[in-house]
Design an enzyme around this catalytic site. Structure first.
Site, mmCIF file in Angstrom:
data_model
loop_
_atom_site.group_PDB
_atom_site.id
_atom_site.type_symbol
_atom_site.label_atom_id
_atom_site.label_comp_id
_atom_site.label_asym_id
_atom_site.label_seq_id
_atom_site.Cartn_x
_atom_site.Cartn_y
_atom_site.Cartn_z
ATOM 1 N N LYS A 1 0.827 -1.209 0.000
ATOM 2 C CA LYS A 1 0.000 0.000 0.000
ATOM 3 C C LYS A 1 0.866 1.267 0.000
ATOM 4 O O LYS A 1 0.630 2.185 -0.761
ATOM 5 C CB LYS A 1 -0.936 0.022 1.226
ATOM 6 C CG LYS A 1 -1.870 -1.182 1.300
ATOM 7 C CD LYS A 1 -2.889 -1.052 2.430
ATOM 8 C CE LYS A 1 -2.283 -1.094 3.821
ATOM 9 N NZ LYS A 1 -1.692 -2.393 4.195
ATOM 10 N N ARG B 1 -9.425 0.508 9.290
ATOM 11 C CA ARG B 1 -8.940 -0.846 9.560
ATOM 12 C C ARG B 1 -9.988 -1.686 10.285
ATOM 13 O O ARG B 1 -9.755 -2.860 10.538
ATOM 14 C CB ARG B 1 -7.710 -0.757 10.441
ATOM 15 C CG ARG B 1 -6.412 -1.197 9.777
ATOM 16 C CD ARG B 1 -5.323 -1.019 10.804
ATOM 17 N NE ARG B 1 -4.093 -1.670 10.504
ATOM 18 C CZ ARG B 1 -3.079 -1.123 9.858
ATOM 19 N NH1 ARG B 1 -3.181 0.082 9.371
ATOM 20 N NH2 ARG B 1 -1.960 -1.787 9.689
ATOM 21 N N ARG C 1 0.005 -9.477 13.173
ATOM 22 C CA ARG C 1 -0.591 -8.433 12.331
ATOM 23 C C ARG C 1 -1.460 -9.057 11.240
ATOM 24 O O ARG C 1 -2.511 -8.523 10.891
ATOM 25 C CB ARG C 1 0.493 -7.556 11.716
ATOM 26 C CG ARG C 1 1.036 -6.526 12.722
ATOM 27 C CD ARG C 1 2.430 -6.061 12.382
ATOM 28 N NE ARG C 1 2.526 -5.302 11.163
ATOM 29 C CZ ARG C 1 3.658 -5.131 10.481
ATOM 30 N NH1 ARG C 1 4.782 -5.668 10.920
ATOM 31 N NH2 ARG C 1 3.665 -4.424 9.386
ATOM 32 N N ARG D 1 11.896 -6.357 4.939
ATOM 33 C CA ARG D 1 11.654 -4.952 4.603
ATOM 34 C C ARG D 1 12.562 -4.035 5.423
ATOM 35 O O ARG D 1 12.788 -4.244 6.595
ATOM 36 C CB ARG D 1 10.188 -4.608 4.894
ATOM 37 C CG ARG D 1 9.857 -3.147 4.671
ATOM 38 C CD ARG D 1 8.372 -2.920 4.575
ATOM 39 N NE ARG D 1 7.707 -2.892 5.861
ATOM 40 C CZ ARG D 1 6.407 -2.601 6.015
ATOM 41 N NH1 ARG D 1 5.660 -2.351 4.952
ATOM 42 N NH2 ARG D 1 5.866 -2.595 7.208
ATOM 43 N N ARG E 1 11.753 -1.750 10.872
ATOM 44 C CA ARG E 1 10.707 -1.340 11.794
ATOM 45 C C ARG E 1 10.598 -2.318 12.954
ATOM 46 O O ARG E 1 10.741 -3.516 12.769
ATOM 47 C CB ARG E 1 9.362 -1.305 11.049
ATOM 48 C CG ARG E 1 8.963 0.080 10.621
ATOM 49 C CD ARG E 1 7.773 0.065 9.712
ATOM 50 N NE ARG E 1 6.612 -0.636 10.260
ATOM 51 C CZ ARG E 1 5.417 -0.643 9.675
ATOM 52 N NH1 ARG E 1 5.251 0.000 8.521
ATOM 53 N NH2 ARG E 1 4.412 -1.279 10.201
HETATM 54 P P1 ADP Z 1 1.255 -2.263 8.253
HETATM 55 O O1 ADP Z 1 2.569 -2.433 7.578
HETATM 56 O O2 ADP Z 1 0.960 -3.313 9.281
HETATM 57 O O3 ADP Z 1 0.126 -1.983 7.294
HETATM 58 P P2 ADP Z 1 1.032 0.417 9.382
HETATM 59 O O4 ADP Z 1 2.254 1.209 9.219
HETATM 60 O O5 ADP Z 1 -0.173 0.777 8.571
HETATM 61 O O6 ADP Z 1 1.450 -1.059 9.174
HETATM 62 O O7 ADP Z 1 0.575 0.395 10.926
HETATM 63 C C1 ADP Z 1 1.446 -0.014 11.957
HETATM 64 C C2 ADP Z 1 0.656 -0.203 13.256
HETATM 65 O O8 ADP Z 1 -0.002 1.027 13.611
HETATM 66 C C3 ADP Z 1 -0.464 -1.234 13.207
HETATM 67 O O9 ADP Z 1 0.010 -2.546 13.448
HETATM 68 C C4 ADP Z 1 -1.386 -0.724 14.327
HETATM 69 O O10 ADP Z 1 -0.893 -1.055 15.599
HETATM 70 C C5 ADP Z 1 -1.286 0.776 14.178
HETATM 71 N N1 ADP Z 1 -2.326 1.323 13.288
HETATM 72 C C6 ADP Z 1 -2.124 1.948 12.086
HETATM 73 N N2 ADP Z 1 -3.297 2.328 11.531
HETATM 74 C C7 ADP Z 1 -4.269 1.926 12.396
HETATM 75 C C8 ADP Z 1 -5.693 2.013 12.396
HETATM 76 N N3 ADP Z 1 -6.374 2.586 11.378
HETATM 77 N N4 ADP Z 1 -6.378 1.491 13.442
HETATM 78 C C9 ADP Z 1 -5.722 0.925 14.470
HETATM 79 N N5 ADP Z 1 -4.391 0.802 14.542
HETATM 80 C C10 ADP Z 1 -3.660 1.290 13.513
#
Ligand code: ADP
Ligand code: ZN
Length: 208
Positions: free
Chosen positions: A13, A88, A165, A127, A154
């Site tokens: 994404k 989400r 996740r 990554r 990360r």
């Molecule tokens: P990913 O690579 O898992 O898509 P993101 O960078 O989007 O990771 O998000 C990292 C973390 O931030 C998630 O695992 C969650 O803990 C938190 N997070 C991000 N966006 C949301 C959301 N919309 N609702 C709840 N938690 C979120």
């Protein structure tokens, strides 16, 4: 144009969003990026969010919804947004509908970047991100190919957290696929191909 990007963590994404920003001038809003900055700066939001993020769990809906209500009203969003990592949960999706209708800005598409979970475990564990410019690379990049900056992994890109996740995605986020299919906004794209090839399909799907 207002777009929601859907797909498991690591589906690509962020990579596709970066291309849309570069080529189409859309405003990229990544809740993950906002939360990581909040954690780094130890803001009240960051302090609350950190333990959830480290475990690979979702940050509570009310925190995320408050954050997005504020972010989506900033002037840089007027030409359109790409939402990456939000919504989400179904609660977040319903809140987004309300936010956008209050602003008189309908959603144009929900783009699902579809990738098999096992492919994702490998992708995420290898990554790496650039400390300077946020470029997304792999363990093979000694330095950032874009700016020469230092690459790091990360905290949540380790196998245990990645598997959690993915479970959280299956349980809480994948129901949104049906939600957006029901609104006739869903477009599915095979994300298990070269990012540039995926992007060609993204543009076609969005009629860009
Ligand atoms: P990913 O690579 O898992 O898509 P993101 O960078 O989007 O990771 O998000 C990292 C973390 O931030 C998630 O695992 C969650 O803990 C938190 N997070 C991000 N966006 C949301 C959301 N919309 N609702 C709840 N938690 C979120
Ligand atoms: Zn860089």
């Amino acid at each position: 144009m207002n777009i929601v990007l859907l797909g498991a963590p690591g589906a690509g994404k962020g990579t596709q969003a970066a291309k849309l920003v570069e080529e189409e001038g859309l405003c990229h809003i990544s809740t993950g990026d906002i939360l990581r900055a909040a954690v780094k700066n130890q803001t009240p939001l960051g302090v609350k969010a950190k333990s959830y993020m480290d475990a690979g769990d979702l940050v509570p809906d009310d925190l995320i919804i408050d954050l997005m209500k504020e972010r989506i009203q900033q002037p840089d969003t007027e030409k359109g947004v790409i939402l990456d990592g939000f919504p989400r949960t179904t609660t977040q999706a319903v809140a987004l509908d309300t936010m956008l209708s209050e602003l008189g800005r309908p959603l144009d598409a929900a783009l699902l970047i579809d990738v098999d979970p096992e492919v994702i475990v490998n992708r995420l564990c290898s990554r790496r991100m650039c400390k300077e410019c946020g470029h997304i690379g792999t363990a093979a990049d000694a330095a950032c190919p874009k700016c020469g900056g230092e690459m790091y992994q990360r905290d949540d890109d380790n196998e245990t957290t990645v598997r959690n996740r993915l479970d959280v995605y299956e349980k809480s986020t994948s129901p949104l696929i049906d939600y957006y299919r029901g609104c006739e906004l869903l477009v599915t794209i095979d994300g298990d191909r070269d990012p540039q090839v995926v992007y060609t399909d993204v543009k076609e799907a969005l009629k860009l």
